[in-house]
Enzyme design. Structure first.
Site, PDB file in Angstrom:
ATOM      1  CD1 TRP A   1      38.427 114.579  66.772  1.00  0.00           C
ATOM      2  CD2 TRP A   1      37.384 112.714  66.119  1.00  0.00           C
ATOM      3  NE1 TRP A   1      39.373 113.738  66.245  1.00  0.00           N
ATOM      4  CE2 TRP A   1      38.759 112.580  65.830  1.00  0.00           C
ATOM      5  CE3 TRP A   1      36.531 111.650  65.805  1.00  0.00           C
ATOM      6  CZ2 TRP A   1      39.283 111.439  65.224  1.00  0.00           C
ATOM      7  CZ3 TRP A   1      37.057 110.520  65.198  1.00  0.00           C
ATOM      8  CH2 TRP A   1      38.427 110.422  64.924  1.00  0.00           C
ATOM      9  CG  ASP A   2      38.070 117.434  73.400  1.00  0.00           C
ATOM     10  OD1 ASP A   2      38.641 118.405  72.904  1.00  0.00           O
ATOM     11  OD2 ASP A   2      37.607 117.437  74.568  1.00  0.00           O
TER      12      ASP A   2
ATOM     13  CG  ASP B   1      37.046 123.923  77.028  1.00  0.00           C
ATOM     14  OD1 ASP B   1      36.120 123.350  76.435  1.00  0.00           O
ATOM     15  OD2 ASP B   1      38.098 123.348  77.375  1.00  0.00           O
TER      16      ASP B   1
END
Ligand code: DGJ
Length: 730
Positions: free
Chosen positions: A477-478, A548
């Site tokens: 879920w970004d 990231d």
């Protein structure tokens, strides 16, 4: 575990036999903080505050010129009554006045811990696990109450605090500022530790001294953010990783927040945590109640590691929920760094075949699987599979993956919409924006207005329909942008200020609904990495993609900082290619693994392009991880050497049954003048013998903890050692 009220001394004592919390009622009206720390058996007023007649200090009790709220160590301070430090709350009446006079009215003790409606919170599984004190303050003129909640736990050295405001009158009240907690410490000889950073550089430890000015940490980004973490630590000057007194405060919330540390003029230190008053506001109708998110308070007399240990076990067992609270987390392969947006059925099937060979348990199709999604410029919001890329559908792919012995995961960014999408074309009023202003784009996308229940239902239904049609076991879920243009077409004018918090309530409602509908699905939170890595999210999604930045050296630092509050089982950590895509660094596969295996192991690369010997190495890594993952995921974690400040990193894990110890050591750069200082392990039994599995050598627990252990020097950059010890008993 006990909560008592001493009617003679007018003091409350909250204790579980290891920590105690004390406050008093002064002049029958005002709550005064007395103590939070190591357990005291009883409290007889030894630390009671003495008062002085001070200049400029107003006296709410006219006959006592020494008594002033400006000098009182307080529990939940107000404004406009003579305490000129940071107020915990500001409430406006309908006619715009901001004078309040909330005074102690009564209290009650509740078995267990009441849930916080609509919000994430630490929970209990039965009422024997905790006791809660609710102290009610009342403002008779306003006809309103403030309830202060304190929960003490039998098994954890933590206290949860939150407040609720009750409007008993008929007229509307406006909540302008409402902190979740406030506490005044005696003295100013403290340091403050916060976690700061940015995208791909999350969770840097930041230590500074309390000084005359306030220290304010916070976010107005619409989420906790990569720049800040809703947690703060107050430390004795001499406290460090393993010794000294520290007090940790973590807000169980994922939206805008503010943490305040403020020195008072008479040597006191005020700590507050709550929603950020810059973006918070709430109209409370007559007869309504407002529930503020909670803060977890942890005291440790064993430095930061002691504090982290409490947060870790509390969060792992009583914040994270669902089947994956106990279940081993699968080793996954994520398609992002291999294919970015260019996923398709054929590529995924081929990569999945390789992944299965290497022992991967979960294959995750990241961004790019849905209609028209070729890059980040379009299609968010239209959650329908792209039949050009997946001619037989995600359902077919998931079946094939299942037949290879793996599960399938899928990526969503459900809170967002691209301007170039069917959703936006049909509902331009569903985004966060203000009339008269073209909303600001970020990554070519807008944020959906989750204060609108229709939007929430759309989001639930779009995720649900994908999960219902294919055999999906995992959702990433970004959330890849922050919120600008705070305005809602759904909310009426006077409620615009409620948007930030209503957004969070909408999101929490969506996540709760999906958790209930899909109890077997593992949810992993992500916000361009660790941009929303907070306790609020962990309630719904028991793991978070930590950054990231997948470079091993950067990750050592990020994971080290993350562990201040969050246990390794919550950290998504992947082995990626070398040279690394974010920083270009070449690191050995063994070190990339040694870092990623210290969390929830995953891989993020195209296995099909790897030389055979690397595939063999990965196969062995996965076998090894599966053998030890219970220790990583459920054991106790200790930070030993800090890579954010030095050239080395080290940490060790101890299994729950104390049978296995895993020691990880990393050297970042090789140096001409090598120094090999023994590293002292933590958490072992000093009277037991530990056998090192790689060569059978044995060491006493006392030796490993007090004399320490050195590793064989290697003249190379980016090296790592992972030692597994077995406890051989006495
Ligand atoms: C940001 C995430 O952190 C990445 O892992 C990836 O999922 C991209 N978004 C996809 O757009």
């Amino acid at each position: 575990m006990e909560i008592t009220y001493n009617g003679q001394e007018h003091t409350f004592l909250i204790t579980n036999g290891r920590i105690s919390y004390v406050f008093s009622v002064e002049k029958n009206r005002y709550l005064a903080h007395r103590y939070f720390g190591r357990n005291i058996r009883n409290y007889h007023g030894g630390s009671k505050p003495y008062f002085y007649d001070r200049g400029f200090c107003s006296n709410p009790v006219p006959e006592d010129r020494t008594f002033s709220l400006d000098t009182l160590p307080r529990e939940y301070p107000d404004m406009n009554q003579g305490d000129f430090r940071s107020p915990a709350y500001v409430i406006q009446t309908e006619d715009g006045r901001r004078v309040t006079r909330f005074c102690y009215r009564n209290h009650r003790i509740i078995r267990g811990k009441p849930a916080l409606t609509g919000l994430p919170s630490v929970y209990t599984e039965d009422d024997e696990e905790a006791l809660t004190l609710c102290v009610e303050l009342e403002d008779q003129s306003m006809n309103a109450g403030i309830e202060l909640y304190y929960t003490i736990f039998r098994d954890y050295d933590a206290i949860c605090r939150h407040v609720e405001v009750v409007n008993r009158g008929e007229k509307e009240l406006y909540l302008e500022r409402l902190m979740s907690m406030s506490m005044d410490f005696a003295g100013t000889e403290y340091d403050v530790l916060t976690l700061t950073g940015g995208h791909m550089n999350e969770k840097n430890l930041n230590r500074k001294a309390v000084c005359g000015d306030s220290i304010i940490a916070g976010s107005i980004r619409g989420c906790s953010s990569p720049q800040a973490t809703p947690g703060i630590v107050l430390m004795e000057k001499e406290a460090g990783e393993h010794s000294g007194e520290v007090w940790g405060f973590q807000f169980v919330y994922s939206g805008d927040f503010q943490a305040v540390v403020q020195a008072g003029q008479y040597k006191s230190t005020r700590v507050q945590m709550g929603m950020n008053p810059l973006t918070f506001g709430w109209n409370l109708n007559g007869g309504e109640r407002f529930v503020c998110p909670e803060t977890v308070l942890v005291y440790s007399g064993q430095g930061l590691n002691g504090m982290s240990g409490t947060f870790h076990s509390l969060y792992r067992k009583r914040l994270c929920r669902g089947v994956y609270r106990e279940k081993e987390r699968p080793v996954l392969l994520n398609s992002w760094e291999a294919f970015e947006f260019h996923v398709d059925e054929e590529k995924c099937r081929t990569l999945a075949g390789e992944a299965a060979e290497l022992g991967i348990e979960l294959f995750v199709v990241d961004d790019g699987w849905f209609k028209n999604r070729r890059d980040d410029k379009k299609a968010l919001g239209d959650w329908i599979e792209d039949r050009e890329k997946f001619p037989d559908g995600i359902c077919r792919l998931a079946k094939d993956i299942r037949s290879m012995g793996m599960k399938t995961g899928i990526w969503f960014e459900p809170e967002m919409v691209s301007p170039n999408s069917d959703l936006y074309r049909s509902h331009p009023d569903w985004i966060i924006r203000s009339p008269g202003y073209e909303p600001v784009l970020s990554r070519y996308q807008y944020v959906l207005d989750l204060s609108n229940p229709k939007v929430c239902e759309y989001v639930i239904q779009s995720v649900e329909s994908v999960l219902n049609t294919a055999d999906i076991s995992y959702v990433k879920w970004d959330m890849n942008r922050h919120i600008t243009d705070l305005g809602s077409f759904y909310l009426e004018g006077k409620r615009q200020r409620e948007l930030s918090h209503r957004y969070m309530l909408g999101l929490y409602y969506i996540l709760e609904t999906l958790n209930q509908k899909f109890p077997e699905v593992l949810f992993e939170g992500c916000s361009s990495g660790g941009g929303r890595y907070d306790a609020g999210m962990l309630y719904y999604m028991p793991q978070t993609w930590a950054s990231d930045n997948s470079d091993a050296v950067c990750r050592m630092k990020i994971q080290y900082g993350t562990s201040l509050f969050f246990p390794p089982v919550t950290m998504g950590a992947h082995v990626s290619v070398s040279p690394n895509l974010q920083v270009g660094r070449r690191t050995p596969l063994s070190t990339r693994f040694a870092v990623a295996m210290s969390g929830n192991l995953g891989y993020e690369m195209d296995f099909c392009n790897l030389p055979e010997e690397e595939k063999e190495e990965i196969k062995k890594q996965i076998v090894f991880y599966k053998e030890i993952r219970e220790v990583i995921q459920k054991g106790r974690f200790y930070r030993l050497l800090n890579p954010q400040t030095g050239n080395m990193a080290a940490w060790n894990f101890v299994s729950g049954d104390e049978e296995t110890v895993i020691y990880c050591y990393y050297q970042i750069l090789s140096e001409a003048v090598q120094v090999n200082t023994p590293v002292k392990l933590k958490g072992l039994r000093e009277d037991c013998t530990y056998r090192l599995l790689r060569d059978g050598s044995c060491f006493g627990g006392d030796e490993l903890m007090y004399a320490g252990i050195t590793v064989e020097p290697v003249k190379e950059d980016f090296i790592s050692h992972v030692y597994v010890f077995k406890n051989e008993g006495r």
